[in-house]
Scaffold this motif. Sequence first.
Motif, PDB file in Angstrom:
ATOM      1  N   GLU A   1       0.815  -1.211   0.000  1.00 54.43           N
ATOM      2  CA  GLU A   1       0.000   0.000   0.000  1.00 54.43           C
ATOM      3  C   GLU A   1       0.856   1.273   0.000  1.00 54.43           C
ATOM      4  N   ASN A   2       2.081   1.171   0.468  1.00 56.83           N
ATOM      5  CA  ASN A   2       2.948   2.343   0.557  1.00 56.83           C
ATOM      6  C   ASN A   2       3.547   2.757  -0.791  1.00 56.83           C
ATOM      7  N   PHE A   3       3.474   1.885  -1.776  1.00 60.36           N
ATOM      8  CA  PHE A   3       4.073   2.187  -3.075  1.00 60.36           C
ATOM      9  C   PHE A   3       2.995   2.622  -4.052  1.00 60.36           C
ATOM     10  N   LYS A   4       3.327   3.654  -4.799  1.00 61.42           N
ATOM     11  CA  LYS A   4       2.404   4.125  -5.820  1.00 61.42           C
ATOM     12  C   LYS A   4       2.699   3.370  -7.117  1.00 61.42           C
ATOM     13  N   GLU A   5       1.662   3.057  -7.794  1.00 58.74           N
ATOM     14  CA  GLU A   5       1.843   2.371  -9.072  1.00 58.74           C
ATOM     15  C   GLU A   5       1.942   3.428 -10.162  1.00 58.74           C
ATOM     16  N   VAL A   6       3.082   3.459 -10.800  1.00 59.54           N
ATOM     17  CA  VAL A   6       3.328   4.452 -11.835  1.00 59.54           C
ATOM     18  C   VAL A   6       3.544   3.698 -13.140  1.00 59.54           C
ATOM     19  N   LYS A   7       2.833   4.121 -14.151  1.00 59.18           N
ATOM     20  CA  LYS A   7       3.000   3.491 -15.457  1.00 59.18           C
ATOM     21  C   LYS A   7       3.856   4.414 -16.311  1.00 59.18           C
ATOM     22  N   ILE A   8       4.937   3.871 -16.844  1.00 58.85           N
ATOM     23  CA  ILE A   8       5.856   4.645 -17.687  1.00 58.85           C
ATOM     24  C   ILE A   8       5.812   4.034 -19.080  1.00 58.85           C
ATOM     25  N   ASP A   9       5.629   4.882 -20.052  1.00 57.23           N
ATOM     26  CA  ASP A   9       5.613   4.349 -21.424  1.00 57.23           C
ATOM     27  C   ASP A   9       7.046   4.106 -21.879  1.00 57.23           C
ATOM     28  N   GLU A  10       7.180   3.362 -22.974  1.00 55.64           N
ATOM     29  CA  GLU A  10       8.505   2.910 -23.429  1.00 55.64           C
ATOM     30  C   GLU A  10       9.401   4.056 -23.864  1.00 55.64           C
ATOM     31  N   THR A  11       8.857   5.053 -24.499  1.00 58.25           N
ATOM     32  CA  THR A  11       9.697   6.156 -24.981  1.00 58.25           C
ATOM     33  C   THR A  11      10.289   6.947 -23.813  1.00 58.25           C
ATOM     34  N   THR A  12       9.524   7.158 -22.773  1.00 53.89           N
ATOM     35  CA  THR A  12      10.038   7.871 -21.601  1.00 53.89           C
ATOM     36  C   THR A  12      11.129   7.051 -20.927  1.00 53.89           C
ATOM     37  N   PHE A  13      10.932   5.725 -20.853  1.00 52.44           N
ATOM     38  CA  PHE A  13      11.901   4.837 -20.238  1.00 52.44           C
ATOM     39  C   PHE A  13      13.204   4.828 -21.036  1.00 52.44           C
ATOM     40  N   GLU A  14      13.085   4.767 -22.374  1.00 51.19           N
ATOM     41  CA  GLU A  14      14.285   4.769 -23.222  1.00 51.19           C
ATOM     42  C   GLU A  14      15.027   6.095 -23.098  1.00 51.19           C
ATOM     43  N   ASP A  15      14.294   7.197 -23.080  1.00 53.58           N
ATOM     44  CA  ASP A  15      14.940   8.503 -22.924  1.00 53.58           C
ATOM     45  C   ASP A  15      15.690   8.596 -21.600  1.00 53.58           C
ATOM     46  N   TYR A  16      15.093   8.063 -20.567  1.00 54.25           N
ATOM     47  CA  TYR A  16      15.738   8.085 -19.245  1.00 54.25           C
ATOM     48  C   TYR A  16      17.028   7.273 -19.261  1.00 54.25           C
ATOM     49  N   ILE A  17      16.966   6.085 -19.827  1.00 54.75           N
ATOM     50  CA  ILE A  17      18.158   5.223 -19.857  1.00 54.75           C
ATOM     51  C   ILE A  17      19.255   5.861 -20.699  1.00 54.75           C
ATOM     52  N   LEU A  18      18.913   6.421 -21.824  1.00 53.96           N
ATOM     53  CA  LEU A  18      19.918   7.003 -22.699  1.00 53.96           C
ATOM     54  C   LEU A  18      20.539   8.282 -22.116  1.00 53.96           C
ATOM     55  N   SER A  19      19.767   9.055 -21.386  1.00 50.85           N
ATOM     56  CA  SER A  19      20.298  10.342 -20.910  1.00 50.85           C
ATOM     57  C   SER A  19      20.876  10.266 -19.490  1.00 50.85           C
ATOM     58  N   ASP A  20      20.322   9.472 -18.622  1.00 54.91           N
ATOM     59  CA  ASP A  20      20.712   9.519 -17.210  1.00 54.91           C
ATOM     60  C   ASP A  20      21.520   8.326 -16.729  1.00 54.91           C
ATOM     61  N   VAL A  21      21.472   7.201 -17.406  1.00 58.16           N
ATOM     62  CA  VAL A  21      22.148   6.004 -16.921  1.00 58.16           C
ATOM     63  C   VAL A  21      23.483   5.874 -17.639  1.00 58.16           C
ATOM     64  N   ASP A  22      24.532   5.586 -16.878  1.00 53.40           N
ATOM     65  CA  ASP A  22      25.869   5.393 -17.433  1.00 53.40           C
ATOM     66  C   ASP A  22      25.999   3.922 -17.844  1.00 53.40           C
ATOM     67  N   LEU A  23      25.709   3.644 -19.107  1.00 52.25           N
ATOM     68  CA  LEU A  23      25.723   2.260 -19.610  1.00 52.25           C
ATOM     69  C   LEU A  23      27.152   1.704 -19.656  1.00 52.25           C
ATOM     70  N   GLU A  24      28.139   2.532 -19.989  1.00 54.41           N
ATOM     71  CA  GLU A  24      29.510   2.048 -20.064  1.00 54.41           C
ATOM     72  C   GLU A  24      30.001   1.623 -18.687  1.00 54.41           C
ATOM     73  N   GLY A  25      29.623   2.376 -17.662  1.00 57.65           N
ATOM     74  CA  GLY A  25      30.025   2.021 -16.299  1.00 57.65           C
ATOM     75  C   GLY A  25      29.389   0.739 -15.853  1.00 57.65           C
ATOM     76  N   MET A  26      28.159   0.474 -16.281  1.00 55.51           N
ATOM     77  CA  MET A  26      27.479  -0.774 -15.900  1.00 55.51           C
ATOM     78  C   MET A  26      28.097  -1.970 -16.593  1.00 55.51           C
ATOM     79  N   MET A  27      28.562  -1.795 -17.827  1.00 53.14           N
ATOM     80  CA  MET A  27      29.134  -2.923 -18.572  1.00 53.14           C
ATOM     81  C   MET A  27      30.525  -3.277 -18.049  1.00 53.14           C
ATOM     82  N   THR A  28      31.258  -2.325 -17.495  1.00 57.43           N
ATOM     83  CA  THR A  28      32.602  -2.633 -17.001  1.00 57.43           C
ATOM     84  C   THR A  28      32.551  -3.287 -15.640  1.00 57.43           C
ATOM     85  N   ASN A  29      31.498  -3.109 -14.922  1.00 58.70           N
ATOM     86  CA  ASN A  29      31.417  -3.715 -13.586  1.00 58.70           C
ATOM     87  C   ASN A  29      31.018  -5.130 -13.759  1.00 58.70           C
TER      88      ASN A  29
END
Length: 165
Positions: free
Chosen positions: A137-165
């Motif tokens: 009950e404490n968590f809100k259910e948020v629906k994120i569409d695919e384009t917003t999710f892809e934009d977030y991953i491409l702009s905010d997540v360091d993919l190179e750092g994740m692949m080296t770990n």
Amino acid sequence: MSQEKLHNINNSGFKVPENYFDTLEDRLFTQAKLKASADSSGFTMPENYLNTLEDNILSQVSEKETAKVIPLFSRKNLLYASSIAAAITLLFTLSIQNTKPMLDGVDNETVESYLLNEDIDLYEIASTLTAEDLAKENFKEVKIDETTFEDYILSDVDLEGMMTN
């Protein structure tokens, strides 16, 4: 003219009482005797007084009993004062604890930077959470569409750092 008057004065202006010089000798001897008797104080010192003086003083000093010492702050008064101070401190602490901290003014970036820079382990965070905190009950259910999710991953997540770990 004034100098002539000074040299012509025959009378000094002083008068001697009658028979003054006849009794002068008797009066001088009487005063001399009084002065001699005034020089002696009339007090005498016992024999060997100065030889036993130190022993007498030491015996009187050692015989005195010690005075009772009354403390300025008694334990009873100190206990009363400390219990009053503790009660006042507890009163202020409890009244301050009733207010809950407001996190409305804290933005997400501040919390993220705090968690990243303070080297807090996920196990430490999980150990502070209770079962109520993790309830569905404490968590809100948020629906994120695919384009917003892809934009977030491409702009905010360091993919190179994740692949080296």
